[in-house]
Design a protein around this motif. Structure first.
Motif, PDB file in Angstrom:
ATOM      1  N   MET A   1       0.826  -1.186   0.000  1.00 28.71           N
ATOM      2  CA  MET A   1       0.000   0.000   0.000  1.00 28.71           C
ATOM      3  C   MET A   1       0.872   1.251   0.000  1.00 28.71           C
ATOM      4  O   MET A   1       0.614   2.173  -0.745  1.00 28.71           O
ATOM      5  CB  MET A   1      -0.909   0.001   1.215  1.00 28.71           C
ATOM      6  CG  MET A   1      -1.950  -1.091   1.223  1.00 28.71           C
ATOM      7  SD  MET A   1      -3.079  -0.997   2.610  1.00 28.71           S
ATOM      8  CE  MET A   1      -2.029  -1.531   3.936  1.00 28.71           C
ATOM      9  N   CYS A   2       1.871   1.254   0.871  1.00 34.71           N
ATOM     10  CA  CYS A   2       2.738   2.425   0.960  1.00 34.71           C
ATOM     11  C   CYS A   2       3.519   2.618  -0.330  1.00 34.71           C
ATOM     12  O   CYS A   2       3.762   3.755  -0.734  1.00 34.71           O
ATOM     13  CB  CYS A   2       3.688   2.273   2.135  1.00 34.71           C
ATOM     14  SG  CYS A   2       2.852   2.158   3.711  1.00 34.71           S
ATOM     15  N   ILE A   3       3.893   1.535  -0.969  1.00 34.67           N
ATOM     16  CA  ILE A   3       4.636   1.623  -2.223  1.00 34.67           C
ATOM     17  C   ILE A   3       3.782   2.309  -3.282  1.00 34.67           C
ATOM     18  O   ILE A   3       4.260   3.173  -4.026  1.00 34.67           O
ATOM     19  CB  ILE A   3       5.065   0.222  -2.693  1.00 34.67           C
ATOM     20  CG1 ILE A   3       6.046  -0.382  -1.694  1.00 34.67           C
ATOM     21  CG2 ILE A   3       5.653   0.254  -4.083  1.00 34.67           C
ATOM     22  CD1 ILE A   3       6.365  -1.824  -1.960  1.00 34.67           C
ATOM     23  N   LEU A   4       2.520   1.965  -3.325  1.00 35.13           N
ATOM     24  CA  LEU A   4       1.625   2.551  -4.314  1.00 35.13           C
ATOM     25  C   LEU A   4       1.396   4.038  -4.043  1.00 35.13           C
ATOM     26  O   LEU A   4       1.451   4.870  -4.959  1.00 35.13           O
ATOM     27  CB  LEU A   4       0.302   1.787  -4.333  1.00 35.13           C
ATOM     28  CG  LEU A   4      -0.673   2.104  -5.438  1.00 35.13           C
ATOM     29  CD1 LEU A   4      -0.035   1.923  -6.800  1.00 35.13           C
ATOM     30  CD2 LEU A   4      -1.901   1.229  -5.318  1.00 35.13           C
ATOM     31  N   VAL A   5       1.168   4.391  -2.787  1.00 34.00           N
ATOM     32  CA  VAL A   5       0.957   5.809  -2.444  1.00 34.00           C
ATOM     33  C   VAL A   5       2.217   6.608  -2.742  1.00 34.00           C
ATOM     34  O   VAL A   5       2.150   7.715  -3.288  1.00 34.00           O
ATOM     35  CB  VAL A   5       0.539   5.947  -0.966  1.00 34.00           C
ATOM     36  CG1 VAL A   5       0.534   7.402  -0.538  1.00 34.00           C
ATOM     37  CG2 VAL A   5      -0.828   5.341  -0.749  1.00 34.00           C
ATOM     38  N   HIS A   6       3.373   6.065  -2.394  1.00 35.65           N
ATOM     39  CA  HIS A   6       4.630   6.764  -2.665  1.00 35.65           C
ATOM     40  C   HIS A   6       4.842   6.948  -4.162  1.00 35.65           C
ATOM     41  O   HIS A   6       5.314   8.009  -4.603  1.00 35.65           O
ATOM     42  CB  HIS A   6       5.792   5.977  -2.047  1.00 35.65           C
ATOM     43  CG  HIS A   6       7.094   6.677  -2.117  1.00 35.65           C
ATOM     44  ND1 HIS A   6       7.372   7.820  -1.413  1.00 35.65           N
ATOM     45  CD2 HIS A   6       8.205   6.402  -2.835  1.00 35.65           C
ATOM     46  CE1 HIS A   6       8.587   8.225  -1.679  1.00 35.65           C
ATOM     47  NE2 HIS A   6       9.128   7.371  -2.547  1.00 35.65           N
TER      48      HIS A   6
ATOM     49  N   ALA B   1      -6.567   0.951  -4.766  1.00 36.86           N
ATOM     50  CA  ALA B   1      -6.255   1.899  -5.843  1.00 36.86           C
ATOM     51  C   ALA B   1      -7.401   2.893  -6.021  1.00 36.86           C
ATOM     52  O   ALA B   1      -7.170   4.074  -6.295  1.00 36.86           O
ATOM     53  CB  ALA B   1      -5.987   1.152  -7.133  1.00 36.86           C
ATOM     54  N   ALA B   2      -8.625   2.428  -5.826  1.00 37.40           N
ATOM     55  CA  ALA B   2      -9.772   3.339  -5.925  1.00 37.40           C
ATOM     56  C   ALA B   2      -9.838   4.279  -4.724  1.00 37.40           C
ATOM     57  O   ALA B   2     -10.188   5.458  -4.862  1.00 37.40           O
ATOM     58  CB  ALA B   2     -11.064   2.539  -6.031  1.00 37.40           C
ATOM     59  N   LEU B   3      -9.484   3.789  -3.552  1.00 35.20           N
ATOM     60  CA  LEU B   3      -9.525   4.635  -2.351  1.00 35.20           C
ATOM     61  C   LEU B   3      -8.434   5.703  -2.351  1.00 35.20           C
ATOM     62  O   LEU B   3      -8.574   6.735  -1.691  1.00 35.20           O
ATOM     63  CB  LEU B   3      -9.421   3.775  -1.094  1.00 35.20           C
ATOM     64  CG  LEU B   3     -10.646   2.914  -0.795  1.00 35.20           C
ATOM     65  CD1 LEU B   3     -10.383   1.999   0.375  1.00 35.20           C
ATOM     66  CD2 LEU B   3     -11.861   3.782  -0.546  1.00 35.20           C
TER      67      LEU B   3
END
Length: 176
Positions: free
Chosen positions: A1-6, A77-79
């Motif tokens: 999750m953090c990888i995607l947000v970063h 990904a939607a959130l």
């Protein structure tokens, strides 16, 4: 999750939000997929163990990792869209009905587009830069301290008393 947000935060702000998220998924999606696949396969191998407790644990762990992957690439990904819309509107994380002042709004810009905060300055100036400049004595000192901590933890763990006898730990009809 953090990888995607970063990865989304590293994208230029000129792109629309959906474009930043799709580019981030293209960038980190293969890594997330391969890591999740490796974890699922590793736990799936555990289902061949004849011990029932290990078999059940492995099945549930493999299923949990698989569901986590599916949720990361779909629901999470939607959130992220809602998270960045809230951040762009300068609303507080836990209380989105309250807006913050424009002076604090700079913290929600892209990573390379804001002034580094205290922790980032510490990591850059005191933790990373001396090691990057190949300061041999500093690297040796760090390794010496880490080896010392490892040796102390090994000595302490060997001196811990064992609190249970084998009779109390295993069931009468256990496979062991």
């Amino acid at each position: 999750m953090c990888i995607l947000v970063h990865a989304v935060k590293r994208k230029p702000l000129e792109l629309p939000l959906e474009g930043r998220i799709s580019n981030a998924l293209v960038e980190v999606g293969p890594c997330i997929t391969l890591a999740s696949l490796a974890e699922v396969l590793a736990f799936a191998v555990g289902t061949f163990i004849p011990m029932p407790a290990c078999r059940v644990f492995s099945m549930f762990a493999a299923l949990a990792v698989l569901l986590d992957f599916l949720l990361q690439v779909t629901a999470f990904a939607a959130l992220i869209v809602f998270y960045f819309l809230r951040a762009e509107d300068r609303r507080i994380d836990c209380i989105p009905c309250i807006k913050i002042s424009p002076s604090y709004a700079d913290s929600y810009k892209g990573i390379g587009q804001r002034k580094p905060r205290l922790l980032a300055r510490y990591m850059k100036n005191l933790a990373i830069e001396p090691v990057n400049h190949r300061n041999r004595s500093l690297v040796q000192a760090i390794l010496l301290v880490l080896c010392h901590f490892w040796k102390v933890s090994e000595e302490i763990s060997l001196r811990l008393p064992i609190g249970k006898r084998r009779i109390n730990v295993l069931l009468c009809d256990a496979d062991l």
